[in-house]
Design an enzyme around this catalytic site. Structure first.
Site, short mmCIF file in Angstrom:
data_model
loop_
_atom_site.label_atom_id
_atom_site.label_comp_id
_atom_site.label_asym_id
_atom_site.label_seq_id
_atom_site.Cartn_x
_atom_site.Cartn_y
_atom_site.Cartn_z
N ASP A 159 30.36 44.77 18.08
CA ASP A 159 31.75 44.55 17.64
C ASP A 159 32.60 44.04 18.81
O ASP A 159 33.43 43.14 18.65
CB ASP A 159 32.31 45.85 17.07
CG ASP A 159 31.36 46.45 16.03
OD1 ASP A 159 31.06 45.75 15.06
OD2 ASP A 159 30.89 47.59 16.22
N HIS A 187 31.58 52.20 13.74
CA HIS A 187 31.01 50.87 13.45
C HIS A 187 31.09 50.68 11.93
O HIS A 187 30.11 50.86 11.21
CB HIS A 187 29.58 50.77 13.96
CG HIS A 187 28.90 49.48 13.63
ND1 HIS A 187 29.37 48.26 14.05
CD2 HIS A 187 27.78 49.21 12.90
CE1 HIS A 187 28.59 47.30 13.59
NE2 HIS A 187 27.61 47.84 12.89
P1 NAD Z 1 14.55 45.61 9.31
O1 NAD Z 1 14.41 46.09 7.92
O2 NAD Z 1 14.22 44.19 9.63
O3 NAD Z 1 13.67 46.50 10.28
C1 NAD Z 1 13.72 47.89 10.25
C2 NAD Z 1 12.36 48.38 10.68
O4 NAD Z 1 12.45 49.79 10.78
C3 NAD Z 1 11.25 48.08 9.66
O5 NAD Z 1 10.16 47.45 10.33
C4 NAD Z 1 10.86 49.44 9.11
O6 NAD Z 1 9.50 49.54 8.79
C5 NAD Z 1 11.25 50.33 10.28
N1 NAD Z 1 11.52 51.72 9.93
C6 NAD Z 1 12.09 52.22 8.81
N2 NAD Z 1 12.13 53.56 8.87
C7 NAD Z 1 11.61 53.92 10.07
C8 NAD Z 1 11.36 55.16 10.70
N3 NAD Z 1 11.66 56.32 10.10
N4 NAD Z 1 10.81 55.16 11.93
C9 NAD Z 1 10.48 53.99 12.54
N5 NAD Z 1 10.66 52.78 11.97
C10 NAD Z 1 11.23 52.74 10.76
O7 NAD Z 1 16.05 45.97 9.78
P2 NAD Z 1 16.84 45.42 11.05
O8 NAD Z 1 17.51 44.14 10.68
O9 NAD Z 1 15.97 45.46 12.24
O10 NAD Z 1 18.01 46.52 11.14
C11 NAD Z 1 17.70 47.85 11.50
C12 NAD Z 1 18.96 48.71 11.41
O11 NAD Z 1 19.95 48.29 12.35
C13 NAD Z 1 19.64 48.70 10.04
O12 NAD Z 1 20.05 50.01 9.69
C14 NAD Z 1 20.86 47.83 10.28
O13 NAD Z 1 21.90 48.09 9.38
C15 NAD Z 1 21.21 48.23 11.70
N6 NAD Z 1 22.10 47.34 12.44
C16 NAD Z 1 23.06 47.91 13.22
C17 NAD Z 1 23.90 47.12 13.97
C18 NAD Z 1 24.97 47.72 14.82
O14 NAD Z 1 25.83 46.96 15.33
N7 NAD Z 1 25.02 49.01 15.05
C19 NAD Z 1 23.76 45.73 13.93
C20 NAD Z 1 22.76 45.18 13.13
C21 NAD Z 1 21.93 45.99 12.38
C1 LMR Z 2 26.41 44.38 11.70
O1 LMR Z 2 27.54 44.75 12.05
O2 LMR Z 2 26.07 43.19 11.73
C2 LMR Z 2 25.41 45.40 11.27
O3 LMR Z 2 25.94 46.69 11.30
C3 LMR Z 2 24.79 45.07 9.95
C4 LMR Z 2 25.73 45.36 8.81
O4 LMR Z 2 25.30 46.02 7.87
O5 LMR Z 2 26.88 44.92 8.85
#
Ligand code: NAD
Ligand code: LMR
Length: 326
Positions: A159, A187
């Site tokens: 952010d 967030h």
């Molecule tokens: P994705 O679905 O591409 O990958 C997630 C991976 O996690 C998958 O490979 C899945 O098998 C694995 N997984 C699920 N449960 C698990 C567990 N208990 N232990 C280990 N691995 C596990 O998703 P992504 O795009 O990589 O996003 C992951 C997370 O990050 C989501 O919750 C998303 O919302 C979050 N995210 C947060 C931010 C932020 O700014 N904080 C930004 C982007 C994404």
């Molecule tokens: C983001 O801010 O891009 C991530 O937290 C993914 C989402 O769900 O917005």
């Protein structure tokens, strides 16, 4: 060369993992002289994809990568870990808010918190990326009572980086000219990107930009950027999220060179935020420690946004009360 450190990444075969691992392996996060052992966690159905990711990592022949371990057992992944990226969890779809994920993702952080407590280095630094990241960090922290709560953080650096990107574009300067804009709170759409102490090439952001933009389009664009990306890309942000996770951990590990950075961590009462809520504050990092900048003046608008975030995070905490241990 320094002694090898152990870096655990959960969800390592996911979209963020695919961008994150290469940045860690190349030295971008822990330094160009810091060898790493990568300890990668997936769920059983992700293990085949993880095999492929590990093959590609080996094929990249990174000089700093000492060993790569892939596992579906949290106790193996977190064993003696010095740094942990908690990424593994489900992303939202465009019809959801991040807080809608708490029922699906919250329980993951109970078992992982316990495993961190049991086997990680007592000095481990944890960043939670999986959403809703503030409350997931709270759950992990609550289930790891032997690890000091300050070692559990959640990521609001994406952010902050979005706020920098918006300011840089509007001012027509490179991102490197923007300093000290940071995020308060959750967030989530309630977050407050605070421009009051930011500078643009040395000038105050509040002199460069008008208040209508700062409290209007700027705030709205940063706060809702995650959803805009899901709508445009058909998938949630991944490369920018990985990059922000590297920025967060790099600054924590190596220092923020006097700059203010956004980190969500369990409140110790700063700015009236109730104790324990994982809240994004302005921080500075030095010698492997973060310090909350706790003496900034708060005006009425900032206070109203801080209050809004306290209230949203208290609701999330209430919703997961049964996951917070005794
Ligand atoms: P994705 O679905 O591409 O990958 C997630 C991976 O996690 C998958 O490979 C899945 O098998 C694995 N997984 C699920 N449960 C698990 C567990 N208990 N232990 C280990 N691995 C596990 O998703 P992504 O795009 O990589 O996003 C992951 C997370 O990050 C989501 O919750 C998303 O919302 C979050 N995210 C947060 C931010 C932020 O700014 N904080 C930004 C982007 C994404
Ligand atoms: C983001 O801010 O891009 C991530 O937290 C993914 C989402 O769900 O917005």
């Amino acid at each position: 060369m320094k002694e090898t450190i152990r870096v655990a990444v959960t969800g390592a075969a996911g979209n963020i993992g695919y961008a994150l691992l290469w940045r860690i392996a190349s030295g971008d996060c822990f330094g160009a002289n810091q060898p790493v052992t990568l300890q990668l966690l997936e769920i059983p159905v992700g293990m085949q994809r993880l095999e492929g990711v590990m093959m590609e990592l080996k094929d990249s022949a990174f000089p700093l990568v000492h060993e790569i371990i892939g596992t579906d057992d949290a106790n193996t992944a977190f064993k003696d870990a010095d740094a942990i990226f908690l990424v593994g969890s489900r992303p939202r779809t465009k019809d959801m808010d991040r807080s809608d994920l708490v029922a699906a993702n919250g329980p993951i952080f109970v078992g992982q918190g316990r495993a961190i407590d049991a086997v990680a280095s007592p000095n481990v630094k944890v960043i939670t990326v999986g959403n809703p990241c503030n409350t997931n960090a709270l759950i992990a922290c609550a289930n790891a009572p032997s690890i000091p709560s300050r070692q559990f953080t959640a990521m609001t650096r994406l952010d902050q980086n979005r706020a920098v990107g918006q300011m840089a574009e509007r001012a027509g300067v490179p991102a490197s000219k923007i300093h000290d804009v940071f995020i308060w709170g959750n967030h989530a759409n309630t977050m407050y990107p605070d421009p009051r102490f930011a500078t643009i090439d040395g000038e105050k952001a509040t002199d460069v930009f008008d208040q209508d933009w700062l409290q209007g389009d700027f705030l709205g664009t940063v706060a809702t950027r995650g959803k805009a990306i899901i709508e445009a890309r058909g998938a949630s942000s991944a490369a920018s999220a990985a990059s922000a996770a590297v920025d967060h951990m790099r600054d924590w590990w190596q220092g923020s060179s006097g700059r203010i950075v956004s980190m969500a961590l369990p409140s110790e009462g700063w700015y009236g935020v109730p104790e324990g809520l994982v809240f994004s504050f302005p921080c500075r990092c030095e010698n492997g420690e973060m310090t909350v900048v706790d003496d900034l003046p708060i005006d009425a608008f900032a206070q109203s946004k801080i209050n809004e975030n306290i209230s949203a995070l208290m609701d999330e905490r209430e919703a997961v009360s049964e996951l917070l241990g005794d």
